[in-house]
Design an enzyme around this catalytic site. Structure first.
Site, PDB file in Angstrom:
ATOM      1  N   TYR A  47       0.944  -1.258   0.110  1.00  0.00           N
ATOM      2  CA  TYR A  47       0.102  -0.032  -0.018  1.00  0.00           C
ATOM      3  C   TYR A  47       0.922   1.304  -0.096  1.00  0.00           C
ATOM      4  O   TYR A  47       0.618   2.360  -0.763  1.00  0.00           O
ATOM      5  CB  TYR A  47      -1.023   0.023   1.218  1.00  0.00           C
TER       6      TYR A  47
HETATM    7  P1  NAP Z   1     -13.216   5.089   0.821  1.00  0.00           P
HETATM    8  O1  NAP Z   1     -14.573   5.563   1.465  1.00  0.00           O
HETATM    9  O2  NAP Z   1     -13.169   3.699   0.571  1.00  0.00           O
HETATM   10  O3  NAP Z   1     -13.399   5.391  -0.576  1.00  0.00           O
HETATM   11  C1  NAP Z   1     -12.598   5.132  -1.827  1.00  0.00           C
HETATM   12  C2  NAP Z   1     -13.328   5.392  -3.039  1.00  0.00           C
HETATM   13  O4  NAP Z   1     -12.621   4.905  -3.926  1.00  0.00           O
HETATM   14  C3  NAP Z   1     -14.836   4.752  -3.130  1.00  0.00           C
HETATM   15  O5  NAP Z   1     -15.922   5.976  -3.459  1.00  0.00           O
HETATM   16  C4  NAP Z   1     -14.579   3.962  -4.232  1.00  0.00           C
HETATM   17  O6  NAP Z   1     -15.889   3.716  -5.063  1.00  0.00           O
HETATM   18  C5  NAP Z   1     -13.513   4.672  -4.948  1.00  0.00           C
HETATM   19  N1  NAP Z   1     -13.049   3.607  -6.020  1.00  0.00           N
HETATM   20  C6  NAP Z   1     -12.392   2.352  -5.909  1.00  0.00           C
HETATM   21  N2  NAP Z   1     -12.154   1.732  -6.771  1.00  0.00           N
HETATM   22  C7  NAP Z   1     -12.506   2.439  -7.731  1.00  0.00           C
HETATM   23  C8  NAP Z   1     -12.472   2.434  -9.266  1.00  0.00           C
HETATM   24  N3  NAP Z   1     -12.120   1.369  -9.817  1.00  0.00           N
HETATM   25  N4  NAP Z   1     -12.882   3.440  -9.959  1.00  0.00           N
HETATM   26  C9  NAP Z   1     -13.407   4.625  -9.270  1.00  0.00           C
HETATM   27  N5  NAP Z   1     -13.596   4.539  -8.059  1.00  0.00           N
HETATM   28  C10 NAP Z   1     -13.192   3.693  -7.351  1.00  0.00           C
HETATM   29  O7  NAP Z   1     -12.027   5.588   1.399  1.00  0.00           O
HETATM   30  P2  NAP Z   1     -12.040   6.816   2.425  1.00  0.00           P
HETATM   31  O8  NAP Z   1     -12.110   6.466   3.817  1.00  0.00           O
HETATM   32  O9  NAP Z   1     -12.758   7.958   1.585  1.00  0.00           O
HETATM   33  O10 NAP Z   1     -10.380   7.096   2.095  1.00  0.00           O
HETATM   34  C11 NAP Z   1      -9.830   7.772   0.832  1.00  0.00           C
HETATM   35  C12 NAP Z   1      -8.410   7.341   0.755  1.00  0.00           C
HETATM   36  O11 NAP Z   1      -7.405   8.013   1.852  1.00  0.00           O
HETATM   37  C13 NAP Z   1      -8.235   5.694   0.829  1.00  0.00           C
HETATM   38  O12 NAP Z   1      -8.433   5.062  -0.263  1.00  0.00           O
HETATM   39  C14 NAP Z   1      -6.563   5.847   1.408  1.00  0.00           C
HETATM   40  O13 NAP Z   1      -5.912   5.582   0.233  1.00  0.00           O
HETATM   41  C15 NAP Z   1      -6.294   7.182   1.914  1.00  0.00           C
HETATM   42  N6  NAP Z   1      -6.071   7.094   3.293  1.00  0.00           N
HETATM   43  C16 NAP Z   1      -6.766   6.171   4.111  1.00  0.00           C
HETATM   44  C17 NAP Z   1      -6.326   6.429   5.654  1.00  0.00           C
HETATM   45  C18 NAP Z   1      -6.923   5.380   6.532  1.00  0.00           C
HETATM   46  O14 NAP Z   1      -6.809   5.598   7.693  1.00  0.00           O
HETATM   47  N7  NAP Z   1      -8.009   4.835   6.111  1.00  0.00           N
HETATM   48  C19 NAP Z   1      -5.204   6.886   6.011  1.00  0.00           C
HETATM   49  C20 NAP Z   1      -4.576   7.742   5.052  1.00  0.00           C
HETATM   50  C21 NAP Z   1      -5.008   7.795   3.631  1.00  0.00           C
HETATM   51  P3  NAP Z   1     -17.183   3.009  -4.441  1.00  0.00           P
HETATM   52  O15 NAP Z   1     -17.847   3.940  -3.546  1.00  0.00           O
HETATM   53  O16 NAP Z   1     -17.989   2.643  -5.588  1.00  0.00           O
HETATM   54  O17 NAP Z   1     -16.917   1.682  -3.737  1.00  0.00           O
END
Ligand code: NAP
Length: 210
Positions: free
Chosen positions: A125
């Site tokens: 990741y």
């Molecule tokens: P999330 O709710 O899982 O949102 C990710 C989005 O990406 C979802 O809307 C998903 O679509 C979309 N996606 C996935 N595959 C795709 C594809 N093939 N084409 C287009 N869209 C796609 O995640 P979050 O909580 O908002 O976090 C956003 C990002 O922050 C994470 O993905 C991660 O990389 C980063 N981050 C996370 C953390 C943590 O503590 N969790 C810390 C630092 C950074 P669907 O809604 O259709 O599934």
């Protein structure tokens, strides 16, 4: 600016759509499922369909800036992380370049600028985020990269710590991440800069004043 929000249906993405409007921008949510469209239409927005694993070129029509907030999530294997967080982001950067996008804001992750040493379970990741960030830096696009700490669903406080490097893995509400990305989008001092982001004491609009 008209801003394509890639990952708009995500937990951060939904906040980004709202915060962009607060900062005077016009969000264009990119979603990958027709069921996800009405929630944005109810807000008077016109979402576009696009899937990072397929074709999403049409999403760039009439777009001036891009915020990339998509990710495969913690429950998929390394293969999906590579396909979405790395290759999807790289494709989004390349399409942005092709279409003459004025600014690209990347939602990355804390420690993505220093992926070694990380535990085996998250190394793929960290490298995926790292490679996407490096590709953006080399692209020639105007960019800002934000590497937040651990995301929570707490209400935003409007106060953060935004620095080129922050020690440790502190938390930050998703709402504050979304506001910071929206603020930095057209902030001249954030141009071609990369930041770590965690909760802090400074108001988001005052983070780059010194
Ligand atoms: P999330 O709710 O899982 O949102 C990710 C989005 O990406 C979802 O809307 C998903 O679509 C979309 N996606 C996935 N595959 C795709 C594809 N093939 N084409 C287009 N869209 C796609 O995640 P979050 O909580 O908002 O976090 C956003 C990002 O922050 C994470 O993905 C991660 O990389 C980063 N981050 C996370 C953390 C943590 O503590 N969790 C810390 C630092 C950074 P669907 O809604 O259709 O599934």
């Amino acid at each position: 600016m008209r801003v394509l929000v890639i990952g708009a249906n995500g937990k951060v993405g939904k906040h980004i759509v709202d915060k962009l409007r607060d900062y005077g921008h016009e969000p264009v949510p990119m979603v990958r499922d027709t069921d996800q469209i009405p929630q944005f239409e109810e807000k008077g927005l016109k979402p576009v369909l696009g899937d990072l694993e397929k074709d999403f070129e049409s999403a760039f029509y009439n777009i001036e800036a891009v915020i990339f907030a998509a990710g495969s999530g913690p429950h998929t294997g390394a293969d999906k992380t590579i396909l979405i967080d790395q290759e999807g982001a790289i494709k989004a950067v390349d399409r942005s370049k092709y279409f003459g996008i004025k600014k690209f804001v990347m939602l990355s992750s804390i420690a993505a600028d220093r992926p070694e040493p990380t535990p085996d379970t998250i190394r793929h990741y960290m490298y995926a985020k790292h490679r996407a960030d490096e590709h953006l830096k080399q692209s020639g696009l105007n960019y800002t990269i934000v590497r937040p700490g651990i995301l929570t669903n707490d209400a935003g406080t409007g106060k953060v710590k935004l620095q080129n490097h922050v020690n440790g893995f502190e938390e930050i509400p998703r709402e504050d991440v979304a506001e910071t990305l929206s603020f930095l989008l057209s902030e001249p001092k954030a141009l071609n800069e990369s930041f770590d982001l965690v909760s802090g004491e400074q108001r988001i609009q005052e983070t780059l004043t010194n």
